[in-house]
Design an enzyme around this catalytic site. Structure first.
Site, PDB file in Angstrom:
ATOM      1  N   ASP A 161       0.782  -1.225   0.105  1.00 53.52           N
ATOM      2  CA  ASP A 161       0.047   0.031  -0.209  1.00 53.52           C
ATOM      3  C   ASP A 161       0.723   1.402   0.028  1.00 53.52           C
ATOM      4  O   ASP A 161       0.336   2.387   0.322  1.00 53.52           O
ATOM      5  CB  ASP A 161      -0.871  -0.020   1.180  1.00 53.52           C
ATOM      6  CG  ASP A 161      -0.096  -0.331   2.617  1.00 53.52           C
ATOM      7  OD1 ASP A 161       1.115  -0.152   2.667  1.00 53.52           O
ATOM      8  OD2 ASP A 161      -0.942  -0.869   3.295  1.00 53.52           O
TER       9      ASP A 161
ATOM     10  N   GLU B 164      -0.483  -9.062  -1.268  1.00 50.34           N
ATOM     11  CA  GLU B 164      -1.005  -8.464   0.041  1.00 50.34           C
ATOM     12  C   GLU B 164      -2.125  -7.625  -0.256  1.00 50.34           C
ATOM     13  O   GLU B 164      -2.269  -6.554   0.213  1.00 50.34           O
ATOM     14  CB  GLU B 164       0.033  -7.671   0.932  1.00 50.34           C
ATOM     15  CG  GLU B 164      -0.477  -7.427   2.338  1.00 50.34           C
ATOM     16  CD  GLU B 164       0.620  -6.672   3.037  1.00 50.34           C
ATOM     17  OE1 GLU B 164       0.774  -5.382   2.920  1.00 50.34           O
ATOM     18  OE2 GLU B 164       1.328  -7.334   3.553  1.00 50.34           O
TER      19      GLU B 164
ATOM     20  N   GLU C  63      -2.163   4.998   3.155  1.00 47.66           N
ATOM     21  CA  GLU C  63      -2.211   3.526   2.753  1.00 47.66           C
ATOM     22  C   GLU C  63      -3.522   3.046   2.606  1.00 47.66           C
ATOM     23  O   GLU C  63      -3.728   2.358   1.646  1.00 47.66           O
ATOM     24  CB  GLU C  63      -1.559   2.556   3.811  1.00 47.66           C
ATOM     25  CG  GLU C  63      -0.064   3.017   3.922  1.00 47.66           C
ATOM     26  CD  GLU C  63       0.465   4.132   4.989  1.00 47.66           C
ATOM     27  OE1 GLU C  63      -0.606   4.632   5.310  1.00 47.66           O
ATOM     28  OE2 GLU C  63       1.409   4.430   4.861  1.00 47.66           O
TER      29      GLU C  63
ATOM     30  N   HIS D 118       6.750   4.679  12.876  1.00 40.59           N
ATOM     31  CA  HIS D 118       6.814   5.604  11.580  1.00 40.59           C
ATOM     32  C   HIS D 118       5.716   6.124  10.783  1.00 40.59           C
ATOM     33  O   HIS D 118       5.498   7.033  10.106  1.00 40.59           O
ATOM     34  CB  HIS D 118       7.611   4.777  10.717  1.00 40.59           C
ATOM     35  CG  HIS D 118       6.824   3.786  10.051  1.00 40.59           C
ATOM     36  ND1 HIS D 118       5.990   4.237   8.822  1.00 40.59           N
ATOM     37  CD2 HIS D 118       6.944   2.365  10.187  1.00 40.59           C
ATOM     38  CE1 HIS D 118       5.576   2.606   8.386  1.00 40.59           C
ATOM     39  NE2 HIS D 118       5.797   1.805   9.295  1.00 40.59           N
TER      40      HIS D 118
ATOM     41  N   ARG E 175       2.545   8.125   9.379  1.00 43.13           N
ATOM     42  CA  ARG E 175       2.366   9.569   9.133  1.00 43.13           C
ATOM     43  C   ARG E 175       1.377  10.034  10.032  1.00 43.13           C
ATOM     44  O   ARG E 175       1.202  11.238  10.181  1.00 43.13           O
ATOM     45  CB  ARG E 175       1.920   9.819   7.519  1.00 43.13           C
ATOM     46  CG  ARG E 175       3.334   9.865   6.810  1.00 43.13           C
ATOM     47  CD  ARG E 175       3.013   9.944   5.099  1.00 43.13           C
ATOM     48  NE  ARG E 175       4.225   9.865   4.491  1.00 43.13           N
ATOM     49  CZ  ARG E 175       5.074  10.683   4.086  1.00 43.13           C
ATOM     50  NH1 ARG E 175       4.704  11.915   4.150  1.00 43.13           N
ATOM     51  NH2 ARG E 175       5.970  10.520   3.177  1.00 43.13           N
TER      52      ARG E 175
ATOM     53  N   HIS F 245      13.286   5.047  12.444  1.00 45.54           N
ATOM     54  CA  HIS F 245      13.202   5.140  11.162  1.00 45.54           C
ATOM     55  C   HIS F 245      13.711   6.273  10.595  1.00 45.54           C
ATOM     56  O   HIS F 245      13.806   7.345  11.729  1.00 45.54           O
ATOM     57  CB  HIS F 245      11.481   5.272  11.030  1.00 45.54           C
ATOM     58  CG  HIS F 245      10.978   5.048   9.569  1.00 45.54           C
ATOM     59  ND1 HIS F 245      11.101   6.112   8.779  1.00 45.54           N
ATOM     60  CD2 HIS F 245      10.639   4.058   8.851  1.00 45.54           C
ATOM     61  CE1 HIS F 245      10.583   5.574   7.623  1.00 45.54           C
ATOM     62  NE2 HIS F 245      10.175   4.576   7.695  1.00 45.54           N
TER      63      HIS F 245
HETATM   64  C1  UD1 Z   1       6.604   4.768   3.502  1.00 46.26           C
HETATM   65  C2  UD1 Z   1       5.471   4.294   3.053  1.00 46.26           C
HETATM   66  C3  UD1 Z   1       4.660   3.783   4.238  1.00 46.26           C
HETATM   67  C4  UD1 Z   1       5.579   2.386   4.753  1.00 46.26           C
HETATM   68  C5  UD1 Z   1       6.640   2.756   5.199  1.00 46.26           C
HETATM   69  C6  UD1 Z   1       7.473   1.869   5.578  1.00 46.26           C
HETATM   70  C7  UD1 Z   1       4.134   5.762   1.367  1.00 46.26           C
HETATM   71  C8  UD1 Z   1       3.199   7.155   1.484  1.00 46.26           C
HETATM   72  N1  UD1 Z   1       4.346   5.617   2.641  1.00 46.26           N
HETATM   73  O1  UD1 Z   1       6.571   5.736   4.683  1.00 46.26           O
HETATM   74  O2  UD1 Z   1       3.220   3.331   3.680  1.00 46.26           O
HETATM   75  O3  UD1 Z   1       4.490   2.031   5.869  1.00 46.26           O
HETATM   76  O4  UD1 Z   1       7.369   3.664   4.165  1.00 46.26           O
HETATM   77  O5  UD1 Z   1       8.794   2.276   6.419  1.00 46.26           O
HETATM   78  O6  UD1 Z   1       4.277   5.340   0.574  1.00 46.26           O
HETATM   79  N2  UD1 Z   1      14.138   8.149   4.487  1.00 46.26           N
HETATM   80  C9  UD1 Z   1      15.553   8.136   4.666  1.00 46.26           C
HETATM   81  N3  UD1 Z   1      15.944   6.980   4.201  1.00 46.26           N
HETATM   82  C10 UD1 Z   1      15.427   5.999   3.867  1.00 46.26           C
HETATM   83  C11 UD1 Z   1      13.924   6.015   3.882  1.00 46.26           C
HETATM   84  C12 UD1 Z   1      13.395   6.973   4.614  1.00 46.26           C
HETATM   85  O7  UD1 Z   1      16.021   9.288   4.697  1.00 46.26           O
HETATM   86  O8  UD1 Z   1      15.840   4.823   3.465  1.00 46.26           O
HETATM   87  C13 UD1 Z   1      13.414   9.637   5.131  1.00 46.26           C
HETATM   88  C14 UD1 Z   1      13.493  10.638   3.999  1.00 46.26           C
HETATM   89  O9  UD1 Z   1      13.689  11.920   4.263  1.00 46.26           O
HETATM   90  C15 UD1 Z   1      12.062  10.452   3.233  1.00 46.26           C
HETATM   91  C16 UD1 Z   1      11.353  10.190   4.518  1.00 46.26           C
HETATM   92  O10 UD1 Z   1      12.060   9.221   5.478  1.00 46.26           O
HETATM   93  O11 UD1 Z   1      11.685  11.642   2.450  1.00 46.26           O
HETATM   94  C17 UD1 Z   1       9.774   9.430   4.221  1.00 46.26           C
HETATM   95  O12 UD1 Z   1      10.126   8.517   3.414  1.00 46.26           O
HETATM   96  P1  UD1 Z   1       8.608   8.068   2.720  1.00 46.26           P
HETATM   97  O13 UD1 Z   1       9.067   6.915   1.919  1.00 46.26           O
HETATM   98  O14 UD1 Z   1       7.947   9.108   1.931  1.00 46.26           O
HETATM   99  O15 UD1 Z   1       7.630   7.542   3.913  1.00 46.26           O
HETATM  100  P2  UD1 Z   1       7.541   6.660   5.083  1.00 46.26           P
HETATM  101  O16 UD1 Z   1       7.295   7.581   6.178  1.00 46.26           O
HETATM  102  O17 UD1 Z   1       8.909   5.915   4.904  1.00 46.26           O
HETATM  103  N1  UDP Z   2      12.325  -3.882  10.007  1.00 44.70           N
HETATM  104  C1  UDP Z   2      13.765  -4.083   9.814  1.00 44.70           C
HETATM  105  N2  UDP Z   2      14.562  -3.301  10.499  1.00 44.70           N
HETATM  106  C2  UDP Z   2      14.059  -2.338  11.298  1.00 44.70           C
HETATM  107  C3  UDP Z   2      12.661  -2.293  11.457  1.00 44.70           C
HETATM  108  C4  UDP Z   2      11.981  -3.003  10.839  1.00 44.70           C
HETATM  109  O1  UDP Z   2      14.166  -4.945   8.925  1.00 44.70           O
HETATM  110  O2  UDP Z   2      14.831  -1.572  11.960  1.00 44.70           O
HETATM  111  C5  UDP Z   2      11.400  -4.699   8.967  1.00 44.70           C
HETATM  112  C6  UDP Z   2      10.480  -5.660   9.945  1.00 44.70           C
HETATM  113  O3  UDP Z   2      11.041  -6.855  10.235  1.00 44.70           O
HETATM  114  C7  UDP Z   2       9.385  -5.544   9.018  1.00 44.70           C
HETATM  115  C8  UDP Z   2       9.424  -4.501   7.991  1.00 44.70           C
HETATM  116  O4  UDP Z   2      10.784  -3.943   8.177  1.00 44.70           O
HETATM  117  O5  UDP Z   2       9.514  -7.061   8.049  1.00 44.70           O
HETATM  118  C9  UDP Z   2       8.421  -3.494   8.618  1.00 44.70           C
HETATM  119  O6  UDP Z   2       8.699  -2.245   7.828  1.00 44.70           O
HETATM  120  P1  UDP Z   2       8.129  -0.842   8.304  1.00 44.70           P
HETATM  121  O7  UDP Z   2       7.697  -0.955   9.783  1.00 44.70           O
HETATM  122  O8  UDP Z   2       8.936   0.362   7.929  1.00 44.70           O
HETATM  123  O9  UDP Z   2       6.972  -0.669   7.357  1.00 44.70           O
HETATM  124  P2  UDP Z   2       5.387  -1.192   7.495  1.00 44.70           P
HETATM  125  O10 UDP Z   2       5.298  -2.767   7.519  1.00 44.70           O
HETATM  126  O11 UDP Z   2       4.836  -0.586   8.622  1.00 44.70           O
HETATM  127  O12 UDP Z   2       4.775  -0.760   6.291  1.00 44.70           O
END
Ligand code: UD1
Ligand code: UDP
Length: 373
Positions: free
Chosen positions: A99, A121, A135, A216, A218, A248
């Site tokens: 999602d 999923e 999501e 994490h 939003r 995160h």
């Molecule tokens: C995203 C997904 C969310 C998912 C989550 C898993 C969307 C809208 N959100 O949320 O559904 O549950 O990933 O973790 O698709 N950043 C880094 N390095 C990284 C990753 C993120 O610096 O490797 C920082 C950046 O500043 C980036 C911000 O996190 O802009 C947000 O990343 P984004 O993918 O937009 O949203 P998440 O909150 O991570």
């Molecule tokens: N995970 C990881 N390292 C971490 C935190 C989570 O590998 O420090 C893994 C966890 O095992 C799970 C996935 O990341 O499989 C979950 O990701 P996240 O919580 O970012 O996203 P969501 O599942 O909420 O979309």
């Protein structure tokens, strides 16, 4: 023999990579398919950690992540970037998972090209478009477009049928997260060093019960995050507890947690763990506090109680099985529920039972057969 099917799998974040690598491993080894991989890199470091451990080398990397990216800016870039790759690859199927913005834009770009979409999923619904945000709407968009819906559970399949999705396109496959967990557990058993990096922390916190935390979402930014941080601070005041919190990389999470929790004796705020080390954390912790989707699926499989810091969940199976409990983001409630598990052995034992509502670890093979059919 007919031409192999061209499958383009599109993803961008850590959880999508974890939940898709089992399928990619399966497709790579099967002559019926040509498997191509496009990452948007909506996440960068956290995605790369999974690519490295799973050995997935993308054919296309759009490298789209921007610091503190906005939903509209990200989505616009995804749509045009993924569309270009689809024009080049002309796949028979586009596969998306879950999602995220990448999954939603991937489905939409495929639809604009009349390429059928397989949704891994499928059918998760909270019934509230603001929790989880965005999501819930992303999944509904993908559900409208997909030609193949791989639902992890019967509950998810029923949700799709209620939305008038063609029932012959809906299949209960299990969730690939369990395949991934089995794979990583086997890898660690072969090579213990892969998960040995927590040893120092384990020594520092010897004799204490470890509470693992991830957060994490939003919809929790602002007040919700502050409240989660306050709850952790209060729990960490107990001298029999240590908090291990891989934070995160989203700056909206880090700023709050650093400001509220850095430097506390019983709190380790650490960088995101790679998957083997996170599996180790799940193994050594007494309980998890999380707002993550994936962790709600992994912890029940391992019999670890999870307190879910959300108002609603699209994964009721863990709650129904008794290993997960919805506690919201109110600090008093989080502390009370965590302390109940820490102090009441019977309450703990009632939750700490392994259940596997999310599948048997053979989901990737089932999805592959559906793609071949
Ligand atoms: C995203 C997904 C969310 C998912 C989550 C898993 C969307 C809208 N959100 O949320 O559904 O549950 O990933 O973790 O698709 N950043 C880094 N390095 C990284 C990753 C993120 O610096 O490797 C920082 C950046 O500043 C980036 C911000 O996190 O802009 C947000 O990343 P984004 O993918 O937009 O949203 P998440 O909150 O991570
Ligand atoms: N995970 C990881 N390292 C971490 C935190 C989570 O590998 O420090 C893994 C966890 O095992 C799970 C996935 O990341 O499989 C979950 O990701 P996240 O919580 O970012 O996203 P969501 O599942 O909420 O979309």
């Amino acid at each position: 023999m007919s031409e192999p099917r061209r499958i383009l799998t599109v993803f961008g974040t850590r959880p999508e990579a974890i939940k898709l690598f089992p399928l990619l491993h399966a497709l790579q080894g099967d002559a019926r398919f040509v498997s191509r991989v496009c990452v948007s890199a909506q996440h960068r470091g956290m995605l790369d950690q999974v690519l490295a451990i799973s050995g997935i080398v993308p054919h296309h990397d759009l490298d789209l992540m921007q610091p503190d990216q906005t939903l509209d800016g990200l989505t616009a870039n995804l749509l045009t970037g993924l569309g270009r790759v689809m024009d080049e690859e002309t796949p028979d199927w586009v596969v998306v998972q879950g999602d995220t913005a990448t999954a939603m834009a991937g489905a939409l770009a495929a639809y604009y090209r009349k390429i059928p979409v397989a949704h891994v999923e499928a059918g998760l619904r909270s019934g509230n478009i603001h929790h989880p945000w965005p999501e819930e709407v992303n999944r509904k968009i993908i559900g409208t477009i997909a030609a193949l819906h791989c639902a992890p559970t019967e509950t998810a399949a029923a949700a799709l049928r209620r939305e008038n999705v063609d029932p012959t396109a809906v299949h209960v496959t299990g969730n690939t997260v369990i395949d991934a967990l089995h794979w990583i557990t086997a890898r660690i058993a072969e090579e213990r060093e892969l998960a040995a990096g927590l040893a120092e922390l384990e020594q520092r916190f010897a004799g204490k019960r470890i509470v693992g935390v991830t957060s994490h979402r939003r919809e929790n930014f602002g007040e919700g995050m502050q409240s989660i941080a306050a709850a952790i601070r209060r729990l960490a005041a107990r001298d029999d507890v240590a908090i291990v919190f891989p934070v995160h990389l989203n700056p909206n999470v880090r700023q709050v947690m650093d400001a509220e929790l850095a430097g506390l004796d019983n709190v380790a705020l650490i960088e995101p763990l790679d998957y083997p080390h996170f599996a180790r954390l799940l193994d050594i912790c007494t309980l998890m506090l999380t707002d993550s989707g994936g962790v709600q699926e992994e912890a029940p499989a391992l019999g670890k109680p999870v307190l879910v810091m959300r108002e609603t969940t699209e994964r009721p199976e863990g709650v129904e099985a008794g290993t997960a409990k919805l506690v919201g983001t109110d600090a008093d409630r989080i502390v009370a529920e965590a302390e109940r598990l820490l102090d009441d052995e019977a309450a703990y034992a009632a939750m700490a039972r392994a259940h596997n509502p999310f599948g048997d670890g053979k989901t990737a093979a089932r999805i592959m057969e559906l793609l071949a059919g």
